[in-house]
Motif scaffolding. Structure first.
Motif, PDB file in Angstrom:
ATOM      1  N   GLY A 133       0.790  -1.229   0.000  1.00 52.07           N
ATOM      2  CA  GLY A 133       0.000   0.000   0.000  1.00 52.07           C
ATOM      3  C   GLY A 133       0.816   1.270   0.000  1.00 52.07           C
ATOM      4  O   GLY A 133       1.903   1.344   0.589  1.00 52.07           O
ATOM      5  N   ILE A 134       0.295   2.291  -0.629  1.00 52.04           N
ATOM      6  CA  ILE A 134       0.965   3.590  -0.633  1.00 52.04           C
ATOM      7  C   ILE A 134       0.913   4.238   0.751  1.00 52.04           C
ATOM      8  O   ILE A 134       1.775   5.042   1.100  1.00 52.04           O
ATOM      9  N   HIS A 135      -0.081   3.875   1.559  1.00 48.67           N
ATOM     10  CA  HIS A 135      -0.235   4.515   2.867  1.00 48.67           C
ATOM     11  C   HIS A 135       0.942   4.228   3.787  1.00 48.67           C
ATOM     12  O   HIS A 135       1.247   5.034   4.673  1.00 48.67           O
ATOM     13  N   THR A 136       1.629   3.088   3.602  1.00 50.31           N
ATOM     14  CA  THR A 136       2.782   2.767   4.440  1.00 50.31           C
ATOM     15  C   THR A 136       4.098   2.948   3.703  1.00 50.31           C
ATOM     16  O   THR A 136       5.157   2.650   4.249  1.00 50.31           O
ATOM     17  N   ARG A 137       4.046   3.429   2.480  1.00 52.02           N
ATOM     18  CA  ARG A 137       5.258   3.653   1.685  1.00 52.02           C
ATOM     19  C   ARG A 137       5.505   5.123   1.385  1.00 52.02           C
ATOM     20  O   ARG A 137       6.615   5.502   0.997  1.00 52.02           O
ATOM     21  N   ALA A 138       4.494   5.959   1.575  1.00 50.12           N
ATOM     22  CA  ALA A 138       4.634   7.375   1.217  1.00 50.12           C
ATOM     23  C   ALA A 138       5.756   8.049   1.999  1.00 50.12           C
ATOM     24  O   ALA A 138       6.426   8.959   1.485  1.00 50.12           O
ATOM     25  N   TRP A 139       5.998   7.621   3.233  1.00 52.09           N
ATOM     26  CA  TRP A 139       7.052   8.259   4.035  1.00 52.09           C
ATOM     27  C   TRP A 139       8.428   8.040   3.427  1.00 52.09           C
ATOM     28  O   TRP A 139       9.328   8.880   3.594  1.00 52.09           O
ATOM     29  N   GLU A 140       8.628   6.945   2.690  1.00 51.58           N
ATOM     30  CA  GLU A 140       9.910   6.686   2.058  1.00 51.58           C
ATOM     31  C   GLU A 140      10.144   7.655   0.905  1.00 51.58           C
ATOM     32  O   GLU A 140      11.245   8.186   0.727  1.00 51.58           O
ATOM     33  N   LEU A 141       9.099   7.880   0.112  1.00 52.34           N
ATOM     34  CA  LEU A 141       9.192   8.889  -0.946  1.00 52.34           C
ATOM     35  C   LEU A 141       9.348  10.280  -0.341  1.00 52.34           C
ATOM     36  O   LEU A 141      10.091  11.122  -0.856  1.00 52.34           O
ATOM     37  N   ALA A 142       8.647  10.522   0.762  1.00 51.63           N
ATOM     38  CA  ALA A 142       8.738  11.824   1.425  1.00 51.63           C
ATOM     39  C   ALA A 142      10.142  12.073   1.970  1.00 51.63           C
ATOM     40  O   ALA A 142      10.614  13.213   1.982  1.00 51.63           O
ATOM     41  N   ALA A 143      10.812  11.013   2.414  1.00 52.04           N
ATOM     42  CA  ALA A 143      12.181  11.178   2.920  1.00 52.04           C
ATOM     43  C   ALA A 143      13.098  11.707   1.825  1.00 52.04           C
ATOM     44  O   ALA A 143      13.910  12.618   2.055  1.00 52.04           O
ATOM     45  N   GLY A 144      12.969  11.159   0.623  1.00 49.50           N
ATOM     46  CA  GLY A 144      13.759  11.676  -0.482  1.00 49.50           C
ATOM     47  C   GLY A 144      13.370  13.092  -0.843  1.00 49.50           C
ATOM     48  O   GLY A 144      14.223  13.922  -1.176  1.00 49.50           O
ATOM     49  N   ALA A 145      12.069  13.397  -0.751  1.00 49.47           N
ATOM     50  CA  ALA A 145      11.610  14.748  -1.061  1.00 49.47           C
ATOM     51  C   ALA A 145      12.155  15.775  -0.079  1.00 49.47           C
ATOM     52  O   ALA A 145      12.506  16.900  -0.456  1.00 49.47           O
ATOM     53  N   VAL A 146      12.235  15.407   1.189  1.00 53.81           N
ATOM     54  CA  VAL A 146      12.775  16.320   2.204  1.00 53.81           C
ATOM     55  C   VAL A 146      14.249  16.632   1.912  1.00 53.81           C
ATOM     56  O   VAL A 146      14.708  17.773   2.060  1.00 53.81           O
ATOM     57  N   VAL A 147      15.008  15.599   1.482  1.00 48.67           N
ATOM     58  CA  VAL A 147      16.402  15.842   1.120  1.00 48.67           C
ATOM     59  C   VAL A 147      16.482  16.827  -0.051  1.00 48.67           C
ATOM     60  O   VAL A 147      17.342  17.699  -0.092  1.00 48.67           O
ATOM     61  N   ALA A 148      15.553  16.707  -1.012  1.00 48.15           N
ATOM     62  CA  ALA A 148      15.535  17.637  -2.144  1.00 48.15           C
ATOM     63  C   ALA A 148      15.297  19.062  -1.674  1.00 48.15           C
ATOM     64  O   ALA A 148      15.926  20.009  -2.171  1.00 48.15           O
ATOM     65  N   ILE A 149      14.395  19.248  -0.717  1.00 48.49           N
ATOM     66  CA  ILE A 149      14.114  20.585  -0.195  1.00 48.49           C
ATOM     67  C   ILE A 149      15.328  21.156   0.534  1.00 48.49           C
ATOM     68  O   ILE A 149      15.627  22.354   0.442  1.00 48.49           O
ATOM     69  N   ALA A 150      16.042  20.281   1.226  1.00 46.03           N
ATOM     70  CA  ALA A 150      17.191  20.740   2.029  1.00 46.03           C
ATOM     71  C   ALA A 150      18.478  20.790   1.224  1.00 46.03           C
ATOM     72  O   ALA A 150      19.538  21.091   1.778  1.00 46.03           O
ATOM     73  N   ALA A 151      18.412  20.518  -0.079  1.00 44.30           N
ATOM     74  CA  ALA A 151      19.641  20.423  -0.884  1.00 44.30           C
ATOM     75  C   ALA A 151      20.475  21.693  -0.835  1.00 44.30           C
ATOM     76  O   ALA A 151      21.705  21.639  -0.824  1.00 44.30           O
ATOM     77  N   GLY A 152      19.825  22.868  -0.814  1.00 47.88           N
ATOM     78  CA  GLY A 152      20.566  24.123  -0.783  1.00 47.88           C
ATOM     79  C   GLY A 152      21.426  24.249   0.450  1.00 47.88           C
ATOM     80  O   GLY A 152      22.558  24.752   0.385  1.00 47.88           O
ATOM     81  N   ARG A 153      20.910  23.815   1.585  1.00 50.18           N
ATOM     82  CA  ARG A 153      21.697  23.860   2.825  1.00 50.18           C
ATOM     83  C   ARG A 153      22.713  22.723   2.876  1.00 50.18           C
ATOM     84  O   ARG A 153      23.819  22.893   3.376  1.00 50.18           O
ATOM     85  N   LEU A 154      22.321  21.580   2.347  1.00 49.82           N
ATOM     86  CA  LEU A 154      23.213  20.419   2.405  1.00 49.82           C
ATOM     87  C   LEU A 154      24.471  20.624   1.578  1.00 49.82           C
ATOM     88  O   LEU A 154      25.520  20.045   1.878  1.00 49.82           O
ATOM     89  N   LYS A 155      24.386  21.472   0.538  1.00 51.06           N
ATOM     90  CA  LYS A 155      25.566  21.667  -0.309  1.00 51.06           C
ATOM     91  C   LYS A 155      26.683  22.396   0.451  1.00 51.06           C
ATOM     92  O   LYS A 155      27.837  22.396   0.004  1.00 51.06           O
ATOM     93  N   ARG A 156      26.341  22.976   1.608  1.00 49.81           N
ATOM     94  CA  ARG A 156      27.360  23.672   2.409  1.00 49.81           C
ATOM     95  C   ARG A 156      28.022  22.754   3.429  1.00 49.81           C
ATOM     96  O   ARG A 156      28.821  23.196   4.248  1.00 49.81           O
ATOM     97  N   LEU A 157      27.659  21.454   3.397  1.00 51.22           N
ATOM     98  CA  LEU A 157      28.338  20.521   4.286  1.00 51.22           C
ATOM     99  C   LEU A 157      29.833  20.504   4.010  1.00 51.22           C
ATOM    100  O   LEU A 157      30.254  20.455   2.845  1.00 51.22           O
ATOM    101  N   PRO A 158      30.664  20.533   5.034  1.00 48.59           N
ATOM    102  CA  PRO A 158      32.104  20.427   4.786  1.00 48.59           C
ATOM    103  C   PRO A 158      32.449  19.038   4.264  1.00 48.59           C
ATOM    104  O   PRO A 158      31.811  18.051   4.613  1.00 48.59           O
ATOM    105  N   SER A 159      33.449  18.965   3.435  1.00 50.90           N
ATOM    106  CA  SER A 159      33.809  17.683   2.818  1.00 50.90           C
ATOM    107  C   SER A 159      34.216  16.654   3.859  1.00 50.90           C
ATOM    108  O   SER A 159      33.967  15.459   3.671  1.00 50.90           O
ATOM    109  N   TRP A 160      34.826  17.114   4.977  1.00 50.33           N
ATOM    110  CA  TRP A 160      35.244  16.150   5.997  1.00 50.33           C
ATOM    111  C   TRP A 160      34.047  15.487   6.661  1.00 50.33           C
ATOM    112  O   TRP A 160      34.164  14.396   7.242  1.00 50.33           O
TER     113      TRP A 160
END
Length: 736
Positions: free
Chosen positions: A257-284
Motif C-alpha cells: 500500500g501507498i499509505h505505508t510507503r509514502a514516508w519513504e518517498l517523502a524522505a527523499g523529497a525532504v532531502v531535495a528541499i534541504a539540498a541548498g543547505r546540504l551543499k554547504r556541508l564540509p567535505s570532511w
C-alpha cells in the motif's frame, strides 16, 4: 524468498541525472550593470551530475535480483524497493521545485507527459512479452489471472490487486504472478498523481498569502518551500506511523500500500528541499556520511529477512542509508562512497536498470518453464539473469532512449499523452484477448458421471490413477477449479486471520434440528462442509461452522508465513469458540486441520501431538462426541495447473501416496494419541487415494479431486458424503 519485492526505480526525466536548470542571465542593463535573474535559486536545488545516485540504482536493482534468485545470503534484497522510493522522491521533487522556482507554477500536462514518455514504452513491451510467454509456457489455468494482473499494471493499480489477492486465503497456494513486480511502479505513480497537485495547490495558496505587491520573489519562494516542507513532514509522519503500527497486524496491505510507503518517498523529497543547505556541508563531514549511508543500505540486505515485519520500523535502515548517501552527495567532497558507486560498471547498470528490473522477474517466473527445468537452481537463474541483462541493454538503446529523446514527443505534451494512452489501451486489449483464450482439451470423451453422495467414487478410485486424458465433462472445469469452494467463504464463515470475532450466524443443516453438530478448524475443516451439511440436513441436525483461516485445532504456538510472525490471533479466537461451545453444548464436534504447520517449540512434533490431545480434551468438556478428521494428502503440485499443462497425460499429475502424506510418523502418533482420549478417529485417505496402489489421482470419474495442491474441490467432497456418514454417524433426530 520474499517474492513481492521489486520496484520501478527510474522516474526521472532524462537519461542521466542532469539536474542543472538555473535561471538564465538576462544580460547587461543599459548602464552596463547586470540584472540578477528572477529569484535565482539554482544553488538551492541539485544541479550537478550525481553518479552516486546512479550507483545506488545499480546496488538496489542488484539486491532485488539477488533476493529473487536466492543468491547466497541476500534474503533482504527486497529492501532495494525502499532505496528506489527514496531516490524517486528526491529526483521528482527536485524537478518539480525547480519548475516552481522558475515559473511559479507546475505544468501538469508536461509532468505527466514526461512520465508517459519515460516509463510506458518499455513497460508496455514487457507486459506484452510476458503475456505471450505465459500463454506459451505456463499452465492455461493461470493465464486469466495473469491477464488481469497485466490490465491492473497498465492502469497502475496492480498493488491494490495484489494486496487483495494476497489476503485471500484461497490464493495461499497460488504461484506468484510474473507481473507482480509492477506493484512498486503503481505505488510511485499513485504518489506522483497526487504530489504535483499538492505542490500546485501550495503554490496557488502561497501567492495571496506571501506574494503581496511589496513582497520579494525570494520571500515568496522561501515561504512556499517552508510550506512544502511542513506538508511533507506531516505526510511522512502519518505514513510512518501507519507503517510502524499496521505492518504487523496487516502485513499484506502494508507491504503493497501507498499509505505505508509514502514516508519513504517523502524522505527523499525532504532531502531535495534541504539540498541548498546540504551543499554547504564540509567535505570532511560529507564523505563519512556517504559511507555510513552505504553501509546501512548494504547491511539491511543481510540483517533483514522474510521474517522481519516489513516495512514497519525496519525500513528505516535502508531509507535512512539512502537518504544519507544522497544528502552527502549534495556537497562536493572526495573519498566518499562515490568511489565505489561511481565505478563504470555500476554506472552502466544504473543506466539500464529500469529495463533490467522490468525483465528480470518475468524471466525468474517463466524462464524455467521455457527451458524445461522443473526445479531450477542458482546457476539456471544466473543464465536467465544474463538474458535479462541483454534484454535490458536492447530495451534501453532501442526503445527507452530513442523515444524519450524524440523531440516531437518531448516538446509537445499532448502527443506524449496520446502515445501513453495508446500504449495503455493496447495493453488492456492484449489483456482481454489473453483472458479469453480457451482451456486446452485432449478429447471429447466423457468420463463416468458421479453425483453428490454417489458410491461410484469409491468404485472408480482404484482405476483412476491410470486415466490418460482429461475428460470433456470434468467437474469442475479446470478454469473454474480454484472457485469450486464451499459457500462458507461467501457467507463470511471462514474467519480471516486478523478477525477475532466468533461468528454466530453460520448455522446450516436442518434449521429446526433437535441436535447440533459443529465443524471446527481451518480451511481443511471448511472443505468438508458440503458432505457434513448433507449429513446434518438428512439427519435433522443443526450444523454450526467454526472455521478460521490457517488456524490449527491443536493447542500450539505456530508461525504463519503469510503474516510473517506468530499467529497469536488463532488461540485468542479459539478461546471465544470454546466459550460459545460451553454455552450451546453441541452433541458432536468434527475437527480437522491442515498438518503442514510450523510449530514454535523445542520439539515441534511432540508439541503438535500434545496440542491435539489438549484441544480434543477441551472439546470433550463441551460436546457429547468428538470426531478427529485426519488430514488429506498434499500432492505437492497444483493439480488443475498440472492437468491443464498435460491434458493428454493426466497420469503424470497423479501423486505418490507415500510422499503426499504430511509427516506420516507424527500423523500416526496423533491418531493413536487422540484415540486414547476416547474421541473418534476418522482417516479419509482411503476415500481419496488408492491405498493398495499407493497413488492419489487428480481425477476420479468426471470429478476433479483437488482445486490446488492440498484442498479438495467442493464437488468431490460432496461425493464423499456416504463415506463420511458411515464414519460420522449422526443418528436421525426424529428417532431420539
Amino acid at each position: 524468498m520474499r517474492l513481492t519485492s521489486a520496484t520501478a526505480p527510474f522516474t526521472d526525466d532524462a537519461p542521466t541525472i542532469q539536474l542543472a536548470t538555473a535561471s538564465k542571465d538576462p544580460g547587461p542593463r543599459p548602464d552596463g550593470s547586470r540584472t540578477p535573474p528572477r529569484h535565482r535559486r539554482g544553488g538551492a536545488r541539485p544541479g550537478h551530475w550525481r553518479p552516486d545516485i546512479e550507483g545506488l540504482r545499480a546496488l538496489a536493482v542488484g539486491a532485488v535480483i539477488a533476493a529473487h534468485i536466492g543468491f547466497f545470503h541476500s534474503e533482504g534484497g527486497f529492501v532495494g524497493v525502499d532505496v528506489f522510493f527514496v531516490i524517486s522522491g528526491f529526483l521528482i521533487t527536485s524537478l518539480l521545485l525547480r519548475e516552481l522556482d522558475k515559473t511559479d507554477t507546475i505544468s501538469l500536462t508536461g509532468f505527466y507527459a514526461r512520465r508517459a514518455v519515460r516509463l510506458l514504452p518499455a513497460a508496455s513491451i514487457v507486459l506484452a512479452a510476458t503475456l505471450a510467454a505465459a500463454w506459451l509456457w505456463l499452465p492455461r489455468t493461470r493465464l486469466e489471472s495473469i491477464a488481469i494482473d497485466a490490465a491492473a499494471a497498465a492502469l497502475n493499480v496492480v498493488n491494490l490487486r495484489l494486496a487483495r489477492e494476497g489476503t485471500d486465503y484461497l490464493n495461499a497456494d497460488a504461484a506468484p504472478s510474473p507481473l507482480q513486480h509492477f506493484w512498486s511502479l503503481a505505488v510511485e505513480e499513485q504518489f506522483y498523481l497526487l504530489w504535483p497537485l499538492m505542490l500546485l495547490a501550495i503554490a496557488m495558496a502561497a501567492r495571496p498569502l506571501w506574494g503581496g505587491h511589496f513582497a520579494s520573489a525570494g520571500h515568496l519562494a522561501r515561504r512556499r518551500t517552508a510550506a512544502v516542507a511542513v506538508v511533507l513532514v506531516c505526510i511522512g509522519a502519518a505514513s510512518f506511523f501507519l507503517s510502524a503500527t499496521r505492518s504487523g497486524p496487516d502485513p499484506i496491505w502494508s507491504y503493497f500500500g501507498i499509505h505505508t510507503r509514502a514516508w519513504e518517498l517523502a524522505a527523499g523529497a525532504v532531502v531535495a528541499i534541504a539540498a541548498g543547505r546540504l551543499k554547504r556541508l564540509p567535505s570532511w563531514a560529507a564523505a563519512p556520511l556517504s559511507w555510513a549511508g552505504l553501509v546501512l543500505v548494504v547491511a539491511s540486505v543481510f540483517l533483514i529477512d522474510e521474517r522481519t515485519t516489513f516495512p514497519g520500523t525496519a525500513a528505516v535502515l535502508p531509507v535512512a542509508g539512502t537518504a544519507l548517501v544522497i544528502a552527502a552527495g549534495c556537497a562536493p567532497h572526495r573519498f566518499g562512497a562515490t568511489m565505489l558507486l561511481g565505478l563504470a560498471p555500476a554506472q552502466y547498470v544504473g543506466k539500464i536498470s529500469y529495463g533490467l528490473y522490468l525483465w528480470h522477474w518475468p524471466l525468474v517466473m517463466i524462464g524455467p518453464a521455457m527451458l524445461g527445468i522443473a526445479e531450477p537452481r542458482l546457476r539456471d537463474y544466473l543464465v536467465l539473469m544474463a538474458a535479462a541483462f541483454l534484454l535490458a541493454v536492447a530495451t534501453f538503446h532501442l526503445v527507452e532512449n530513442p523515444i524519450r529523446m524524440r523531440r516531437a514527443l518531448v516538446q509537445v505534451p499532448s502527443r506524449a499523452l496520446a502515445m501513453g494512452g495508446g500504449l495503455i489501451a493496447a495493453a488492456l486489449a492484449l489483456s482481454i484477448l489473453a483472458s479469453l483464450q480457451p482451456m486446452p482439451t485432449a478429447s471429447n470423451e466423457e468420463a463416468t458421471d458421479i453425483t453428490a453422495g454417489d458410491a461410484t467414487v469409491w468404485e472408480l478410485l482404484e482405476e483412476s490413477s491410470d486415466v490418460d486424458t482429461v475428460p470433456a465433462n470434468l467437474t469442475p472445469p479446470l478454469a473454474e477449479a480454484r472457485l469450486d469452494q464451499p459457500v462458507l467463504y461467501d457467507d463470511g464463515c471462514v474467519v480471516e486471520r486478523h478477525d477475532l470475532a466468533v461468528p454466530e450466524h453460520c448455522w446450516y443443516g436442518d434449521p429446526d434440528g433437535g441436535k447440533t453438530v459443529v465443524l471446527f478448524g481451518d480451511s481443511h475443516a471448511a472443505q468438508w462442509f458440503p458432505a457434513v451439511d448433507q449429513i446434518a440436513e438428512a439427519s435433522g441436525w443443526r450444523l454450526l461452522v467454526m472455521t478460521k483461516a490457517a488456524c490449527s485445532v491443536p493447542d500450539v504456538r505456530e508461525y504463519d508465513p503469510k503474516i510473517l510472525r506468530e499467529y497469536t490471533e488463532c488461540p485468542e479466537w479459539k478461546d471465544g469458540v470454546y466459550d460459545l461451545l460451553d454455552e450451546i453444548e453441541p452433541d458432536a464436534v468434527v475437527a480437522a486441520t491442515f498438518d503442514r504447520k510450523e510449530v514454535l517449540a523445542d520439539d515441534p512434533d511432540q508439541a503438535w501431538i500434545d496440542g491435539w490431545v489438549d484441544s480434543v480434551e477441551r472439546l470433550q468438556e463441551s460436546a457429547g462426541e468428538v470426531y478427529y478428521l485426519a488430514d488429506n494428502p498434499d500432492l505437492g503440485h497444483d493439480v488443475p495447473e498440472c492437468l491443464a499443462a498435460n491434458p493428454e497425460d493426466a497420469s503424470s499429475c497423479v501423486g505418490d501416496l507415500a510422499e503426499s502424506v504430511i509427516e506420516p510418523e507424527r500423523r500416526q502418533a496423533v491418531l493413536e494419541a487422540v484415540a486414547e482420549t476416547g474421541a473418534h478417529v476418522v482417516d479419509p485417505v482411503p476415500w481419496i487415494c488408492d491405498v493398495d496402489g499407493g497413488t492419489c489421482p487428480g481425477i476420479v470419474g468426471n470429478l476433479l479431486v483437488y482445486r490446488d495442491s492440498n484442498h479438495l474441490t467442493a464437488t468431490f467432497i460432496a461425493a464423499l458424503a456416504l463415506q463420511l456418514a458411515a464414519a460420522v454417524p449422526l443418528e436421525p433426530a426424529s428417532s431420539q
